[in-house]
Design a protein around this motif. Structure first.
Motif, PDB file in Angstrom:
ATOM      1  N   TYR A   1       0.762  -1.032  -0.203  1.00 18.90           N
ATOM      2  CA  TYR A   1      -0.356   0.630   0.203  1.00 18.90           C
ATOM      3  C   TYR A   1       1.126   1.219  -0.077  1.00 18.90           C
ATOM      4  N   LYS A   2       1.875   1.032   0.184  1.00 16.47           N
ATOM      5  CA  LYS A   2       3.101   2.451   0.640  1.00 16.47           C
ATOM      6  C   LYS A   2       3.253   3.103  -0.746  1.00 16.47           C
ATOM      7  N   GLU A   3       3.902   1.401  -1.353  1.00 15.20           N
ATOM      8  CA  GLU A   3       4.168   1.749  -3.739  1.00 15.20           C
ATOM      9  C   GLU A   3       2.961   2.234  -3.882  1.00 15.20           C
ATOM     10  N   TYR A   4       2.120   1.986  -3.745  1.00 16.70           N
ATOM     11  CA  TYR A   4       0.499   1.979  -4.066  1.00 16.70           C
ATOM     12  C   TYR A   4      -0.272   3.828  -3.944  1.00 16.70           C
ATOM     13  N   LEU A   5       0.433   4.010  -3.093  1.00 20.37           N
ATOM     14  CA  LEU A   5       0.121   5.440  -3.208  1.00 20.37           C
ATOM     15  C   LEU A   5       1.180   6.246  -3.379  1.00 20.37           C
ATOM     16  N   SER A   6       2.396   6.011  -3.759  1.00 22.46           N
ATOM     17  CA  SER A   6       3.754   6.644  -4.554  1.00 22.46           C
ATOM     18  C   SER A   6       3.291   6.582  -5.572  1.00 22.46           C
ATOM     19  N   LEU A   7       2.767   5.736  -6.630  1.00 23.42           N
ATOM     20  CA  LEU A   7       2.553   6.083  -7.862  1.00 23.42           C
ATOM     21  C   LEU A   7       1.223   6.322  -7.418  1.00 23.42           C
ATOM     22  N   GLN A   8       0.498   6.210  -7.132  1.00 19.89           N
ATOM     23  CA  GLN A   8      -1.160   7.458  -7.537  1.00 19.89           C
ATOM     24  C   GLN A   8      -0.639   8.730  -7.323  1.00 19.89           C
ATOM     25  N   CYS A   9       0.018   8.868  -6.232  1.00 12.45           N
ATOM     26  CA  CYS A   9       0.611  10.410  -5.968  1.00 12.45           C
ATOM     27  C   CYS A   9       0.821  11.160  -7.707  1.00 12.45           C
ATOM     28  N   ASP A  10       2.058  10.151  -8.144  1.00 10.23           N
ATOM     29  CA  ASP A  10       2.464   9.844  -9.775  1.00 10.23           C
ATOM     30  C   ASP A  10       2.017  10.929 -10.453  1.00 10.23           C
TER      31      ASP A  10
END
Length: 341
Positions: free
Chosen positions: A186-195
């Motif tokens: 979920y952390k990597e998922y959040l970072s990708l969605q922010c980009d």
């Protein structure tokens, strides 16, 4: 999958004390059995006590695995042989099924966010025993509000100009089951969605106010821009990210633009453009003011009837006043000692 609370009580202290007493009893049984066998090799009670002591000390450590300690704003997702059993929330000392295992696929992921950056000194001080306890603690999911600083990105605005922009996103986990099981990390998922959300929103706006640009989607040109509408842009970025991470059990509390500038390759050109625009605006204001002052001067002269000027003299006076008022340098006065005509 939705979160469900694991039904357990905060009875970890009682279970731990009981298990310690049982372990002491197992050791005592083993010692007493050995004493009885030393006195009589064929004493069945001694044999039974030794067997109980060996079995008890062998498997007596298993209940200790069910002891869980949680601090405020922490949660623990538990699975039993691969099946989701529930989530423990709230601070306290709990006892759960010792065969339950904690799951947190994002435990080892370190993002540029608060509470997850360790200094070199802290890394060197950590010993092997502390590393083992840290591995267990990392399975806990923090429910606190955290800040993700996603760094600067180079994105083209709606006019095709490359700009560098960075955002800070304040977020927290609201549904631990979705965060653990609906996405891989979920952390990597959040970072990708922010980009992704940042790129989608920035491409709608120009860096500065531009003509014939519709940023709201209503078909009408408006004055929206990245520089002038920072609050609106940040709110749209927040809504865009929230719509993407809803299925991961995350809540976006706030999003803010932390850095905004033209890309280095066009920064100097755009600076000259802004300077030219500012000079034009300033000149326009100066000319408007000078024309008004000349008009007022002519009206006052006519009202007072101090001097009668023909059209040629009025034109010369207007020209001289405009030169004086609009010039970049102080005018050098010339005194006319002769006749005006």
């Amino acid at each position: 999958m939705k979160e469900k609370i694991y039904t357990t009580k905060k009875n970890g202290m009682g279970i731990m004390l009981l298990n310690i007493l049982l372990m002491i009893g197992y050791f005592a049984a083993f010692i007493n059995g050995a004493i009885l066998l030393e006195q009589n090799e064929h004493n069945p009670i001694g044999i039974v006590l030794i067997i109980i002591g060996i079995i008890g000390t062998t498997i007596g450590w298993i209940p200790f695995l069910g002891l869980k300690v949680l601090r405020p704003q922490e949660a623990l997702v538990l699975t039993l042989f691969g099946k989701y059993k529930g989530t423990i929330r709230g601070d306290g000392f709990y006892y759960v099924n010792p065969f339950c295992s904690a799951v947190n696929p994002a435990a080892a992921t370190k993002l540029a966010q608060s509470g997850e950056t360790a200094t070199k000194q802290e890394v060197h001080v950590a010993a092997n025993s502390q590393a083992a306890s840290a591995a267990v603690a990392s399975k806990k999911i923090s429910l606190k509000a955290m800040t993700l600083n996603n760094g600067r990105q180079k994105i083209n605005d709606c006019l095709g100009n490359p700009v560098e922009i960075g955002i800070a996103v304040i977020w927290k986990v609201t549904d631990t089951a979705k965060a653990v099981f609906n996405v891989d990390n979920y952390k990597e998922y959040l970072s990708l969605q922010c980009d992704s959300a940042l790129r989608n929103i920035v491409r709608i706006y120009p860096y500065d106010v531009a003509t014939d640009v519709d940023t709201t989607g209503d078909g009408k040109a408006d004055e929206g821009s990245l520089r002038g509408s920072a609050e609106v842009v940040a709110e749209r970025i927040k809504d865009e990210i929230q719509s993407k991470v809803e299925n991961a059990g995350l809540e976006i509390i706030e999003a803010r633009i932390t850095y905004l500038a033209y890309a280095p390759e066009i920064a100097s050109v755009m600076l000259q453009r802004q300077q030219a625009s500012a000079i034009i605006d300033a000149r326009k204001m100066i000319v408007d003011g000078a024309v008004g002052m000349v008009e007022m001067a002519l009206e006052r002269l006519n009202e007072k009837q101090m001097v009668q000027l023909d059209e040629e003299r009025k034109a010369a006076m207007v020209s001289n006043l405009l030169v004086v008022l609009c010039g970049n340098h102080d005018a050098q006065p010339v005194v006319n000692s002769g006749s005006l005509y």
